[in-house]
Design a protein around this motif. Structure first.
Motif, PDB file in Angstrom:
ATOM      1  N   GLY A 379       0.855  -1.195   0.000  1.00  0.00           N
ATOM      2  CA  GLY A 379       0.000   0.000   0.000  1.00  0.00           C
ATOM      3  C   GLY A 379       0.881   1.230   0.000  1.00  0.00           C
ATOM      4  O   GLY A 379       1.977   1.230  -0.569  1.00  0.00           O
ATOM      5  N   ASN A 380       0.435   2.290   0.682  1.00  0.00           N
ATOM      6  CA  ASN A 380       1.204   3.545   0.671  1.00  0.00           C
ATOM      7  C   ASN A 380       2.588   3.357   1.275  1.00  0.00           C
ATOM      8  O   ASN A 380       3.585   3.810   0.714  1.00  0.00           O
ATOM      9  CB  ASN A 380       0.443   4.637   1.421  1.00  0.00           C
ATOM     10  N   ILE A 381       2.645   2.686   2.438  1.00  0.00           N
ATOM     11  CA  ILE A 381       3.954   2.521   3.093  1.00  0.00           C
ATOM     12  C   ILE A 381       4.813   1.523   2.321  1.00  0.00           C
ATOM     13  O   ILE A 381       5.979   1.784   2.002  1.00  0.00           O
ATOM     14  CB  ILE A 381       3.792   2.089   4.569  1.00  0.00           C
ATOM     15  N   ASP A 400       0.798  -8.434  -2.368  1.00  0.00           N
ATOM     16  CA  ASP A 400      -0.375  -7.724  -1.844  1.00  0.00           C
ATOM     17  C   ASP A 400      -1.618  -8.508  -2.241  1.00  0.00           C
ATOM     18  O   ASP A 400      -1.639  -9.186  -3.278  1.00  0.00           O
ATOM     19  CB  ASP A 400      -0.439  -6.300  -2.420  1.00  0.00           C
ATOM     20  N   LEU A 401      -2.646  -8.418  -1.418  1.00  0.00           N
ATOM     21  CA  LEU A 401      -3.910  -9.099  -1.736  1.00  0.00           C
ATOM     22  C   LEU A 401      -4.517  -8.521  -3.001  1.00  0.00           C
ATOM     23  O   LEU A 401      -5.208  -9.207  -3.750  1.00  0.00           O
ATOM     24  CB  LEU A 401      -4.926  -8.882  -0.601  1.00  0.00           C
ATOM     25  N   LYS A 404      -1.478  -4.421  -7.530  1.00  0.00           N
ATOM     26  CA  LYS A 404      -0.801  -3.135  -7.292  1.00  0.00           C
ATOM     27  C   LYS A 404       0.266  -2.926  -8.353  1.00  0.00           C
ATOM     28  O   LYS A 404       0.964  -3.874  -8.740  1.00  0.00           O
ATOM     29  CB  LYS A 404      -0.110  -3.125  -5.919  1.00  0.00           C
ATOM     30  N   ASN A 436      -6.500 -10.203   9.339  1.00  0.00           N
ATOM     31  CA  ASN A 436      -5.031 -10.279   9.299  1.00  0.00           C
ATOM     32  C   ASN A 436      -4.435 -10.764  10.616  1.00  0.00           C
ATOM     33  O   ASN A 436      -3.210 -10.794  10.757  1.00  0.00           O
ATOM     34  CB  ASN A 436      -4.429  -8.924   8.932  1.00  0.00           C
ATOM     35  N   LEU A 457       6.208  -3.269  11.413  1.00  0.00           N
ATOM     36  CA  LEU A 457       5.864  -1.909  11.832  1.00  0.00           C
ATOM     37  C   LEU A 457       4.393  -1.662  11.532  1.00  0.00           C
ATOM     38  O   LEU A 457       3.970  -0.512  11.422  1.00  0.00           O
ATOM     39  CB  LEU A 457       6.718  -0.879  11.081  1.00  0.00           C
ATOM     40  N   ARG A 459       0.819  -3.756  12.556  1.00  0.00           N
ATOM     41  CA  ARG A 459      -0.015  -3.898  13.747  1.00  0.00           C
ATOM     42  C   ARG A 459       0.424  -5.142  14.513  1.00  0.00           C
ATOM     43  O   ARG A 459       0.844  -6.135  13.904  1.00  0.00           O
ATOM     44  CB  ARG A 459      -1.505  -4.039  13.373  1.00  0.00           C
ATOM     45  N   ASP A 483       7.656  -2.852  16.249  1.00  0.00           N
ATOM     46  CA  ASP A 483       7.245  -1.528  16.742  1.00  0.00           C
ATOM     47  C   ASP A 483       5.829  -1.568  17.307  1.00  0.00           C
ATOM     48  O   ASP A 483       5.410  -0.640  17.998  1.00  0.00           O
ATOM     49  CB  ASP A 483       7.304  -0.539  15.561  1.00  0.00           C
ATOM     50  N   HIS A 511       5.919   1.719  19.486  1.00  0.00           N
ATOM     51  CA  HIS A 511       4.951   2.166  18.468  1.00  0.00           C
ATOM     52  C   HIS A 511       5.246   3.618  18.038  1.00  0.00           C
ATOM     53  O   HIS A 511       4.405   4.501  18.177  1.00  0.00           O
ATOM     54  CB  HIS A 511       3.502   2.043  18.997  1.00  0.00           C
ATOM     55  N   GLY A 513       6.708   4.268  14.887  1.00  0.00           N
ATOM     56  CA  GLY A 513       6.970   4.310  13.443  1.00  0.00           C
ATOM     57  C   GLY A 513       6.551   5.648  12.846  1.00  0.00           C
ATOM     58  O   GLY A 513       7.230   6.206  11.986  1.00  0.00           O
ATOM     59  N   GLY A 514       5.430   6.185  13.316  1.00  0.00           N
ATOM     60  CA  GLY A 514       4.931   7.449  12.767  1.00  0.00           C
ATOM     61  C   GLY A 514       5.213   8.620  13.680  1.00  0.00           C
ATOM     62  O   GLY A 514       4.709   9.722  13.446  1.00  0.00           O
TER      63      GLY A 514
END
Ligand SMILES: NC(=O)C1=CN([C@@H]2O[C@H](COP(=O)(O)OP(=O)(O)OC[C@H]3O[C@@H](n4cnc5c(N)ncnc54)[C@H](O)[C@@H]3O)[C@@H](O)[C@H]2O)C=CC1
Ligand SMILES: O=C(O)CCC(=O)C(=O)O
Length: 628
Positions: A379-381, A400-401, A404, A436, A457, A459, A483, A511, A513-514
């Motif tokens: 995805g984006n990350i 990826d499911l 992409k 997931n 990083l 969940r 993380d 946690h 990462g962001g």
């Protein structure tokens, strides 16, 4: 019965104390400027709180001023720009109620009159002090015959006015409250848009953070259909101050809480809250939402929204917004850093150094150039990591499911199995959807290469922790960075418990990462703006659970926002009601998703209360609100 509004000038009708401004003009360039200004401020506050006699305070302040007639025009120009924001918004009120609005002030007519007449207030409805000048135009005092130059002056003026009707006083000072105390007003509104004086607020019948609050209370049409200060915002988990500031500046009433709340606590706290702001920790469950009697929107000040029951929110007409890209780069940079650290065994070596051990060796330390990086979740990350990783020499593979686009030279793999068998380094960037849970468990670790580097990083619940632990202990995983955890402490004060503590070459981070200043600032800007757009215009662009509609600005119309279950025939029913009430539709916007329909109708200004009642009563209506 008529309603009379008695309005104070300094710090109520304007955002400032005019005497303070006059001081900064008249004392300009004089050596005593700073000391005199400080003393004037002090005297103003003492007077406003009723701690010294008003006449004494006025005399001393005037003496300090060194003011001249020529200082008045620049003062008036400055004051014109300082009219309180909610007064500026409600010019229509001053026009419509001109006969029953009075300004009664202990300030001076010379500068008050040009400001308030511009708002539409009648000149003969202005009561204030008058300055005295000498022949050279220097201010030498004030007219002592004027009742407003002494304590209790406002009450005296009102007594003389002998108004026949209900009297409402709007002001920020003790002298405004005194009108009520003298039995001459039905209500005293402590106006707090510009200053909040504890002592005055305690005595008020009602606190008015804006003029809309007074108008709403008195059922008078105002610039907003609902006073913003009545919109309560609850922000949890240390949202960036920029976000807090934006929401406060909008006029909302904001309560902050530094940590997350558990389900029970939040189910209690959510009552009466219109906007909830959280980060990744707080679980917004259907039980919490059941108690959310006023909730309109949830802002996730992060990317992930798995902590929110999005479907339950949608069914209750609560729009959810997040910040889909604001911390993407921060996560990617951490992943890159960790890939290098783990590949070089730096973490273990650093621990040894801190213990006084010098272990200079190349054994087991590798370059990352040419290594195969496997990204799960492109995805984006994942995609951003792919680009940055490739630029420093990694050979990127992804799974990826969804279909992409492969960026750069990345190779798309068709199965998770293939990816696990291919990669030297695996980085997990799937979202936290419930399906997931344990997407990486014992079976998946078995498929990985011996000596793999593993990074999560995304969940905590997506990895089976006991399986991860045993694979680190066995040496199958040579280096690991985690993380995110299935159970995370609610705040920085709570202890961190995990089976992963103390394992070799394992980086554990809280946690973060962001958690960079840049990301938090971006998020702090992004999410409140999406929420404010939604509240002010109905726009749902970027909502993660509502049909996305970008709406034009509302111009000279009412906007009716109808959220309903997506069953056939609702639009027809809405439009039948408009036809029945002979309402002209200026614009209509509709979008649906599987569960809900979102219809926005802009109509001419005039509508009856019955129309609103009937729209609300349409079967399957979830939420309805009017904007203007
Ligand atoms: N550690 C931290 O502080 C942060 C963690 N995150 C986590 O990272 C996650 C990903 O963020 P974005 O890339 O922005 O989200 P995204 O939604 O753009 O990407 C997630 C991708 O994972 C794919 N995916 C989902 N389940 C999968 C599976 N089982 N197998 C393969 N692919 C799967 C999706 O199709 C999607 O392409 C967030 O949902 C959040 O949970 C995000 C920001 C900061
Ligand atoms: O910084 C946070 O609180 C959460 C970051 C995160 O996990 C996310 O953006 O999804």
């Amino acid at each position: 019965m008529d309603k009379y509004f008695i309005i104070d000038f300094d710090s109520t009708l304007t955002r400032v104390e005019a005497m303070d401004l006059l001081a900064s003009i008249s004392l300009q360039g004089l050596p005593q400027k700073a000391a005199a200004e400080a003393r004037i401020k002090e005297l103003t506050d003492l007077g406003m709180n009723g701690e010294i006699s008003f006449r004494d305070s006025l005399k001393e302040r005037l003496l300090l001023l060194e003011a001249k007639e020529s200082h008045l025009p620049p003062l008036i120009e400055l004051l014109k720009k300082q009219v309180s924001i909610s007064f500026q918004r409600n010019k229509e009120f001053f026009k419509q109620y001109a006969e029953t609005i009075f300004v009664i002030s202990n300030g001076f007519k010379e500068y008050i009159t040009p400001i308030v007449t511009e708002l539409g207030i009648k000149e003969d409805h202005i009561y204030a002090n008058e300055l005295l000048f000498d022949d050279n135009g220097k201010v030498i005092g004030f007219s002592e015959d004027n009742p407003l130059s002494k304590d209790g002056g406002k009450a005296e003026v009102i007594r003389k006015l002998d108004l026949d009707g209900d009297i409402y006083v709007i002001g920020d000072g003790h002298n405004d409250y005194e009108i009520k105390a003298a039995g001459l007003a039905n209500k005293f509104y402590a106006f707090t848009e510009n200053v909040s004086r504890e002592k005055v607020m305690k005595k008020a019948d009602h606190i008015a953070p804006s003029l809309e609050e007074v108008l709403f209370e008195n059922k008078i049409m105002s610039a907003f259909s609902y006073p913003k200060n009545r919109i309560k915002v609850l922000l949890l988990e240390n949202v960036h101050p920029i976000g807090v500031d934006l929401l406060e500046k909008e006029g909302f009433t904001v309560e902050e809480y530094p940590a997350g709340l558990d389900e029970e606590e939040l189910a209690e706290k959510i009552k009466g809250v219109s906007i909830l702001g959280i980060r990744s920790k707080t679980q917004v469950t259907s039980k919490v939402l059941e108690n959310a009697d006023r909730l309109m929107a949830i802002g996730a000040f992060c990317i992930g929204t798995n902590q929110i029951d999005l479907e339950a929110a949608q069914e209750r007409g609560v729009a959810v917004f997040n910040a889909p890209f604001s911390n993407t780069r921060s996560v990617v940079e951490l992943a890159i850093g960790e890939i290098i650290m783990l590949t070089r065994n730096i973490f273990d070596k650093a621990v040894l150094m801190h213990q006084g051990n010098w272990d200079k060796s190349a054994s087991g330390s590798k370059e990352i150039r040419g290594k195969k990086l496997g990204i799960i979740g492109y995805g984006n990350i994942g995609a951003q990591l792919s680009v940055v990783a490739e630029s420093i020499g990694l050979d990127v593979y992804y799974y990826d499911l969804e279909e992409k686009l492969a960026l750069g030279n990345a190779t798309k793999l068709d199965s998770l199995k293939e990816l696990l068998q291919t990669a030297d380094i695996i980085s997990l960037h799937v979202d936290g959807r419930p399906e997931n849970k344990n997407v990486i468990g014992e079976a998946e670790f078995k498929l990985m290469k011996d000596g793999v580097i593993f990074i999560n990083l995304s969940r905590g619940h997506v990895v089976d922790i006991p399986a991860l632990k045993s694979n680190i202990e066995s040496g199958k995983i040579k280096g690991c960075a985690v993380d995110v955890f299935p159970e995370e402490p609610k705040s920085n004060k709570d202890p961190f418990e995990s089976e992963l503590k103390g394992l070799p070459n394992t980086i554990l981070s809280p946690h973060i990462g962001g958690s960079t200043e840049e990301a938090q600032e971006n998020i702090g800007n992004f999410v409140p703006n999406r929420i404010m757009e939604y509240i002010n215009t109905g726009t749902t662009t970027n909502s993660v659970n509502f049909p996305n509609l970008t709406l034009p600005r509302l111009q000279n119309a009412h906007r009716l926002i109808h959220i309903h279950k997506n069953v056939p025939g609702i639009i027809a029913k809405i439009n039948q009601l408009f036809a029945k009430h002979e309402i002209n539709i200026a614009g209509q916007y509709l979008k649906t998703n599987e569960k809900i329909g979102y219809v926005i109708t802009d109509i001419d200004k005039a509508y009856s209360k019955d129309l609103i009642k009937e729209l609300r009563a349409i079967d399957h209506t979830i939420k309805f609100r009017v904007l203007y």
